[in-house]
Write a protein that holds these residues in place. Structure first.
Motif, PDB file in Angstrom:
ATOM      1  N   UNK A 629       0.821  -1.208   0.000  1.00  0.00           N
ATOM      2  CA  UNK A 629       0.000   0.000   0.000  1.00  0.00           C
ATOM      3  C   UNK A 629       0.859   1.263   0.000  1.00  0.00           C
ATOM      4  N   UNK A 630       1.924   1.247   0.778  1.00  0.00           N
ATOM      5  CA  UNK A 630       2.790   2.428   0.853  1.00  0.00           C
ATOM      6  C   UNK A 630       3.526   2.685  -0.458  1.00  0.00           C
ATOM      7  N   UNK A 631       3.686   1.650  -1.259  1.00  0.00           N
ATOM      8  CA  UNK A 631       4.452   1.799  -2.498  1.00  0.00           C
ATOM      9  C   UNK A 631       3.626   2.097  -3.730  1.00  0.00           C
ATOM     10  N   UNK A 632       2.300   2.182  -3.579  1.00  0.00           N
ATOM     11  CA  UNK A 632       1.455   2.388  -4.754  1.00  0.00           C
ATOM     12  C   UNK A 632       1.352   3.866  -5.115  1.00  0.00           C
ATOM     13  N   UNK A 633       1.568   4.145  -6.393  1.00  0.00           N
ATOM     14  CA  UNK A 633       1.416   5.497  -6.926  1.00  0.00           C
ATOM     15  C   UNK A 633       0.693   5.413  -8.259  1.00  0.00           C
ATOM     16  N   UNK A 634      -0.369   6.183  -8.384  1.00  0.00           N
ATOM     17  CA  UNK A 634      -1.082   6.232  -9.655  1.00  0.00           C
ATOM     18  C   UNK A 634      -2.131   5.157  -9.832  1.00  0.00           C
ATOM     19  N   UNK A 635      -2.154   4.156  -8.933  1.00  0.00           N
ATOM     20  CA  UNK A 635      -3.163   3.100  -9.037  1.00  0.00           C
ATOM     21  C   UNK A 635      -4.449   3.551  -8.336  1.00  0.00           C
ATOM     22  N   UNK A 636      -5.594   3.122  -8.856  1.00  0.00           N
ATOM     23  CA  UNK A 636      -6.858   3.418  -8.182  1.00  0.00           C
ATOM     24  C   UNK A 636      -7.861   2.325  -8.499  1.00  0.00           C
TER      25      UNK A 636
END
Length: 734
Positions: A629-636
């Motif tokens: 979770x801490x590493x997610x960027x741009x995902x939704x």
């Protein structure tokens, strides 16, 4: 002229029949090919029309070649200026070895030297080597001290038709696809107008080859260059006559083709490749391609007969074998259910997988897919007998496996009063819950949960199996008495439920730490599937403390199934990903399941395979959820489900998780991946859990626990707590 047509091992009989149909002279089958004779027209026709051959070789000479010097002299005895221009280009293909020639590159070098030296000595000019499109391609095969020197009339391998520029992960060569179709008798079926269907078509090779056959299109029409194109003895008049004839046959064949061609695959990317391949082959109007999971495989309504042919993954290059068991099982079930009167053919490098189809093969051919020994198994799908239809219960309508008996008089007379009370309670529960389960089409549910304090156990039904979990007795309880009561539970169950004792699985449930509840406890590997909401879910009652299916989350799973259509779904701490499976069943656009355990993610993959879902739109990620979770960027995502453990200090986790302490941060991380109109369903099984009020200041938090407790868990309704969390709607002024 003497020719040799080469082919992959195992295809020699098919090539022999094909060349006979092309009216070549004196065909003779041998290992990896067929000899034949004739004029240039025979060679040209074989290059243009053979769907099975790799190469057509014109034999020039045979000579002794035990040593490099003998090979050199033999090659120089051929008059090479009769075959190429002095300044032309050439390429040498060399195979085989002898005592003096133990490497193909060395042999090719000696052949090249002999040709170049001869032409240079006679003309003062010399040809050069060209690897892409040489004027002359020379083939030399060395066997038992004798070299066969030939000109390669085909140039590039004939299996490269020119239509397939892109393919999937494990593509089948075009000439192998054609040979499989020949083995299935497809040309005769096409003449009758039968249909051709590939349920896992990939880049469409089988369908394209089948359509080329049905439309009488020469496989070599798309090729621009052959090995004879710049050969000095090439007769262009003969060649052009054959080309014109093939073009006329193509026009006529396209108009007269009657067969329906359908291809399905779960991977939209390879389907796009298939469409482009069909377009380049000129038969896109004949083939219907559609993204469709195996679970939706059905016979075209207008076709009474046809051929289902496919090359499923078999573990050599794609997938893993345990998951593939269920893929083949599912394929067999769909064929038996909907393709009576059709023929089916499966080409696989792992024939044992075909046994999962539970169909008796009518013909089996041993072939090779590259270097992989493979089999083509052909099945004639027969209509099922009425008795078989009565025995088999459709997965969409599974009935409860046990129902209440009118009396408990089968209970052993030596049962104590307490055991008789237990038997009567089980009977009462079974009557009430059995009717409910039958009405709701539920095949597994909790029958008893420590209703009588003296008999402290949870008893769950899984079809015709019983899963008993004894709660660990307090230290104040005498262990002898506790064990005696446990024995009474086991003794009562067969008589009440009408099942053999062998189908009762007994465990002790005690407070777990970390991921102990997920650790393997046995090695039975006894999996079977149960039905829920139209999903088939694998359970294992013996090898782990939990079974692979949390029964108390049934309403949540069904809720997700109803809400998932067209949505991107994320499942955190996914365990065996049954919630993801329900989302897929409900029509989710994609699912992503994250868990630390490779064991449970593999289990999840099997669940998806069992239901005919591909991994193309369904992703499984082995990772610590907090780190992920801490590493997610741009995902939704549109819909997120999160069911973390109460406490975990697993070595695989980067942080210790305490759900009461950490749930605020965990929920905020998950909400960061939620789209504006999305929803997070947050659940946990900590009975004393209190959700932090600060979350209601930034999110809309609704306690839906009561709505997520089914009848079989009403007695202990705090088995889990569940919340719907979404973004606060801003006012118009804001």
């Amino acid at each position: 002229m003497k020719f040799f047509a080469t082919c992959p091992k195992g295809l020699e009989p098919v090539l022999f029949d094909e060349l006979q149909a092309l009216n070549v002279e004196t065909p003779k089958q041998t290992l990896a090919g067929v000899y034949f004779s004739g004029g240039l027209e025979a060679a040209y026709r074989a290059c243009l029309w053979s769907r099975v051959a790799n190469r057509i070789l014109l034999e020039l000479k045979r000579c002794p070649a035990e040593t490099a010097d003998e090979l050199y002299r033999g090659v120089r005895e051929v008059s090479w200026l009769e075959h190429m221009r002095p300044e032309g280009t050439l390429l040498i293909d060399f195979t085989g070895q002898s005592e003096g020639i133990n490497h193909s590159r060395f042999g090719a070098q000696k052949v090249k030297d002999a040709i170049v030296d001869q032409i240079r000595d006679e003309t003062g000019r010399r040809p050069s080597v060209e690897r892409q499109k040489p004027d002359l391609r020379v083939n030399v095969h060395l066997q038992r001290g004798e070299a066969t020197i030939a000109i390669d009339m085909s140039g590039d391998s004939l299996h490269r038709r020119g239509y397939r520029l892109e393919a999937g992960k494990a593509p089948m060569k075009e000439n192998l696809a054609a040979a499989l179709l020949y083995r299935c008798g497809w040309p005769a079926k096409a003449a009758e107008g039968q249909a051709l269907l590939d349920p896992m078509c990939g880049s469409g090779t089988l369908l394209v080859e089948g359509a080329l056959m049905a439309a009488d299109i020469a496989p070599g029409l798309l090729r621009r260059d052959y090995g004879f194109t710049y050969w000095t003895q090439h007769n262009n008049t003969i060649w052009q006559t054959l080309l014109d004839e093939a073009k006329e046959r193509r026009e006529t064949g396209l108009k007269q083709a009657k067969s329906r061609f359908e291809g399905f695959d779960a991977d939209i990317k390879v389907l796009n490749h298939a469409r482009e391949n069909a377009r380049r082959a000129g038969i896109e109007s004949l083939i219907h391609l559609e993204r469709r999971d195996l679970s939706r495989l059905s016979r075209p309504t207008s076709d009474e007969q046809g051929l289902v042919i496919t090359n499923p993954p078999y573990g050599e290059r794609l997938g893993d074998e345990p998951t593939l068991f269920f893929l083949y099982q599912h394929l067999g079930e769909r064929l038996k259910a909907d393709f009576a009167g059709w023929q089916a053919a499966v080409f696989t490098g792992n024939p044992e997988l075909c046994r999962m189809m539970k169909l008796a093969s009518d013909k089996t051919y041993k072939l090779y897919n590259g270097a992989i020994p493979s089999q083509l198994q052909i099945f004639n799908i027969r209509a099922r007998k009425a008795s078989e239809l009565l025995v088999e219960t459709p997965s969409e309508s599974v009935q409860p496996a046990v129902e209440a008996t009118d009396e408990v008089d089968a209970a052993p007379v030596e049962l104590s009063d307490g055991a008789q009370m237990l038997a009567n309670r089980l009977k009462k529960n079974l009557k009430q819950l059995g009717k409910w389960a039958k009405r709701e089409n539920i095949s597994c549910y909790r029958l008893y949960d420590a209703d009588l304090p003296e008999y402290s156990a949870a008893i769950d039904l899984y079809n015709d199996w019983v899963h008993v979990q004894e709660y660990q007795a307090p230290k104040s309880i005498d262990v002898v008495k506790a064990f005696a009561r446990l024995q009474e539970i086991v003794a009562v169950l067969p008589s009440v439920l009408g099942i053999p004792a062998e189908k009762i699985v007994l465990k002790q449930r005690k407070r777990q730490q970390g991921t102990n509840q997920y650790e393997k406890r046995d090695q039975t590997e006894h999996y079977f599937d149960v039905n829920e909401g139209g999903c088939r879910i694998l359970v294992n009652l013996e090898d782990y403390l939990d079974t692979g299916l949390f029964l108390d989350h049934r309403p949540v799973r069904l809720q997700v199934q109803q809400q998932a259509k067209g949505k991107d779904f994320l499942n955190l701490f996914s365990y065996t990903s049954t919630v993801s499976l329900h989302a897929a069943k409900g029509g989710a656009r994609s699912t992503t399941s994250v868990d630390m355990s490779a064991t449970y993610l593999n289990w999840a993959r099997k669940n998806f395979a069992l239901n005919g879902f591909s991994e193309t739109q369904h992703q499984f990620i082995q990772e610590d959820c907090i780190k992920w979770l801490k590493g997610q960027k741009g995902q939704s995502y549109d819909l997120i489900f999160m069911d973390p453990p109460t406490f975990s200090n697993s070595k695989r986790m980067h942080d210790v998780l305490d759900i009461q302490r950490d749930h605020v941060d965990l929920i905020k991380l998950a909400m960061g991946l939620l789209r504006p109109e999305g929803k997070l369903i947050f659940s946990n099984n900590y009975r004393r859990f209190k959700i932090d009020p600060q979350l209601s200041e930034v999110f809309k938090v609704v306690d839906i626990t009561r709505k997520t407790i089914d009848l079989d868990f009403k007695r202990h309704a705090r088995i889990h707590q569940c919340f719907e969390i979404s973004a606060l709607m801003q006012s118009a002024e804001e």
